[in-house]
Every structure is written in C-alpha cells, then in structure tokens.
Scaffold this motif. Structure first.
Motif, PDB file in Angstrom:
ATOM      1  N   ASP A  14       0.830  -1.209   0.000  1.00  0.00           N
ATOM      2  CA  ASP A  14       0.000   0.000   0.000  1.00  0.00           C
ATOM      3  C   ASP A  14       0.862   1.255   0.000  1.00  0.00           C
ATOM      4  OD1 ASP A  14      -2.265  -1.549   0.042  1.00  0.00           O
ATOM      5  OD2 ASP A  14      -2.537  -1.417   2.209  1.00  0.00           O
ATOM      6  N   VAL A  15       1.925   1.243   0.802  1.00  0.00           N
ATOM      7  CA  VAL A  15       2.801   2.415   0.892  1.00  0.00           C
ATOM      8  C   VAL A  15       3.535   2.637  -0.424  1.00  0.00           C
ATOM      9  CG1 VAL A  15       4.858   3.323   2.030  1.00  0.00           C
ATOM     10  CG2 VAL A  15       3.029   2.315   3.399  1.00  0.00           C
ATOM     11  N   PHE A  16       3.926   1.554  -1.082  1.00  0.00           N
ATOM     12  CA  PHE A  16       4.611   1.682  -2.365  1.00  0.00           C
ATOM     13  C   PHE A  16       3.682   2.241  -3.436  1.00  0.00           C
ATOM     14  CE2 PHE A  16       8.200  -0.446  -0.749  1.00  0.00           C
ATOM     15  CZ  PHE A  16       9.199  -0.418  -1.702  1.00  0.00           C
ATOM     16  N   VAL A  17       2.466   1.756  -3.452  1.00  0.00           N
ATOM     17  CA  VAL A  17       1.544   2.140  -4.528  1.00  0.00           C
ATOM     18  C   VAL A  17       0.967   3.527  -4.297  1.00  0.00           C
ATOM     19  CG1 VAL A  17      -0.640   1.551  -5.656  1.00  0.00           C
ATOM     20  CG2 VAL A  17       0.985  -0.247  -5.072  1.00  0.00           C
ATOM     21  N   LYS A  18       0.651   3.866  -3.046  1.00  0.00           N
ATOM     22  CA  LYS A  18       0.005   5.152  -2.759  1.00  0.00           C
ATOM     23  C   LYS A  18       0.717   5.873  -1.613  1.00  0.00           C
ATOM     24  CE  LYS A  18      -4.582   3.705  -4.324  1.00  0.00           C
ATOM     25  NZ  LYS A  18      -6.005   3.495  -3.928  1.00  0.00           N
ATOM     26  N   PRO A  19       1.970   6.263  -1.797  1.00  0.00           N
ATOM     27  CA  PRO A  19       2.653   7.024  -0.739  1.00  0.00           C
ATOM     28  C   PRO A  19       1.985   8.380  -0.553  1.00  0.00           C
ATOM     29  CG  PRO A  19       3.939   7.082  -2.769  1.00  0.00           C
ATOM     30  CD  PRO A  19       2.797   6.141  -3.013  1.00  0.00           C
TER      31      PRO A  19
END
Length: 341
Positions: free
Chosen positions: A227-232
């Motif tokens: 999730d953090v990679f895709v939507k930082p």
C-alpha cells in the motif's frame, strides 16, 4: 504483540532540547517483519533503542505481551532483555573470541550449563550458515559472516523479538541480499517478530510486511508495504519510493515519447499482487480497435507480492478509448489517465 503508545525521547544539552522521538504510537503484530525507515537524523535508531531500554524514554509506554517494560525495575528488565535480541550495523563482536565463543557469550551470562550451551551454539551456527567457522576469529571473517555471528548471538536466548539497527548498511548489495534472505528464513522458521531499522527502501521492499516512515522524530506514514509503495502520501515516503521506482515521478519526461495526436490518451497502470502477471496489454489489443504504445514500465517484488507500473499511450476513436479504459479498470488494475502529460 508489541504496543507502543505516545513514545518520546528528549535530550537536554547546555543550550537546547532535542526531540529525537516525538509521540510515536505503533502496534506490531507477533511474527511480522516490521520496517522503520527514515533519513539520517529521523530518530529511527533512537526509537529502536528505546524498545529494549538501551535508551530511557522521556514519555510513553512499550508493552510486549501486555507487560510494560518502561515500568520494569532493573532486575525484571535484565530478564526481559534476554528475550529481546539485537543486531547492529557494525556487528559489535568480541574480537578476542572465536565464532563459537561469541555466540556462547549471552548463554554464559544467562547461566546456561556448558553442555546445553554447546548444543545451542552448534544449532545456531548451522542455522545461520557458519558450519566450519566455529574456531575462526572475527578478523578472519567477511562482513556477511560477521553479521551472521551477530544474528546467531542475538538468537541465543530464544528471543521473542529481534531488533535490527541498520544491520545491512555496512554490507555490499550481494551480501545484503544474503542477510535479508537469512532474516526471512529465521522469521518463518522461528515465528520471530523482527523490527528492522533502515534508510534503504530496497531493504523494506524485500522483506518487510509493514513499514513506518519517520521524519524529525515522528511517524509520518505507516501501512502495509504494498500500500505504501503504490500510494505514498508523505513527501518523505514519495522520495523513498522514487529510489526504487523512478517511473513514479517521470510523467514530465514522457512527452518526448508521445505522438502529437488528439485521438490518444496516456494512462498509468498499477498492477498489484497476482495482477502483475496478467497479460492485460495483450487482452486489450485483441479486444479493442486501438493502437498501444508502451512508454515505460517496471515490476517491483515485495514480501507481500509484486507490483508493476506501466505507462502506455492508447490511440483510437474517443469512444473506443473510453471503453478500453473502462475495461482496464474493471479488471482490478488501478488506472490513472494522464491527460496533460
């Protein structure tokens, strides 16, 4: 497993007060590999040293198995620390002791009988891949081998938690991968909770389940690694993600690759998990009367699955372009239309 509430650490100097860790609250599940990432001075190393009270917190609480270690007297804390292993950037080995004796040292301190020590040390030597190096001294070992000794020593007392403070920062990339693979193997075999401090996003990407991003002593973002990679969301996280996936910030550089036509759309596609293996572009080419120009793309593996980023130009009639985009969205792939590239 670990519940950290409003944890703070302030240092007072002659002229000022430094807030190294600022009101951090986190829950870390049993058996997960939890990453904490930040640039130099973010407070991450101070944070991890608070967890085993190598640093004393100014405020807040740290509960491990519902027991608040910030309130433990010294005798209870010494006992609890035996269940919190720690490995360091610069290994911290005893240079006058052999591999065997370095690993045996915490068992000696804990008063484990010699016969049981031997059995445990040999078991750990095999676990970390150092068979045949029992009688070697640290000066005779490579950096990766030294860190394997450090890991084995940290596991000697069967800890519930393993703290890793920049454990791969002094290693070359190939050795880093070997140590990270070892940590994943230990996590799976022993069900060990690992808290990993780093300034390298590739380390987070490779082995962590969840991550917290620190800046100026605060946690500015937390979540599952995918999730953090895709939507930082935070600026700091976006900078880290860009290190591994420069395409996330290269929209402005795509113009040179795009046809100067009104009947085209440029879209960014995010493929997450199993969808990263899907032949979506082939499906679209067979289904719709559109030309497809692949501009840039990459696939990044993580512990929770892969995610891919692909920039494509679609050329065709407007109505067909819209149908194509709707079709892509319905497959579960995240689609962003970049109309003003």
């Amino acid at each position: 497993m670990i519940r950290i509430k409003h944890l703070s650490k302030r240092y007072k100097t002659k002229n000022q007060e430094v807030q190294a860790v600022d009101n951090v609250s986190l829950d870390i599940a049993k058996g997960e590999i939890f990453g904490v990432i930040g640039y130099s001075g973010a407070g991450k190393s101070t944070f991890v040293r608070l967890i085993n009270r190598l640093e004393e917190p100014t405020d807040g609480s740290i509960l491990i198995h519902d027991k608040d270690i910030t309130k433990m007297p010294s005798n209870q804390l010494r006992e609890k620390r035996q269940k919190i292993g720690m490995i360091f950037q610069h290994f911290n080995l005893l240079w006058s002791r052999t591999v065997y004796d370095n690993i045996a040292f915490p068992l000696e301190i804990a008063g484990v009988p010699k016969s049981k020590r031997k059995e445990k040390v040999l078991e750990l030597i095999n676990l970390v891949g150092l068979a045949g190096k029992e009688n070697a001294y640290p000066s005779q070992l490579s950096g990766g081998q030294k860190q394997r000794v450090g890991i084995a020593r940290a596991l000697a007392n069967d800890p519930e938690v393993l703290l890793c403070d920049e454990a791969t920062s002094a290693l070359d990339p190939e050795t880093t991968d070997d140590i990270l693979d070892l940590l994943v193997s230990i996590n799976k075999k022993l069900g060990l909770t690992i808290i990993l401090i780093t300034h390298e996003m590739n380390v987070i990407q490779k082995i962590c389940h969840r991550v917290a991003v620190m800046e100026n002593g605060k946690v500015v973002e937390t979540g599952e690694v995918l999730d953090v990679f895709v939507k930082p969301t935070s600026k700091t996280t976006k900078r880290f993600v860009q290190q591994l996936n420069p395409l996330e910030h290269e929209k402005d550089n795509l113009a040179a690759f795009i046809n100067d036509r009104e009947d085209s759309e440029v879209v960014k596609l995010h493929f997450i998990g199993d969808r990263a293996k899907r032949a979506l572009i082939s499906e679209v080419a067979k289904t719709f009367d559109v030309e497809i120009n692949i501009l840039q793309g990459s696939v990044t593996p993580t512990q929770e699955g892969a995610y891919g980023t692909l920039f494509v130009e679609l050329i065709g009639e407007n109505s067909v372009l819209q149908e194509t985009i709707d079709y892509m969205k319905n497959t579960g792939v995240e689609v962003e239309v970049l109309r003003n590239v």
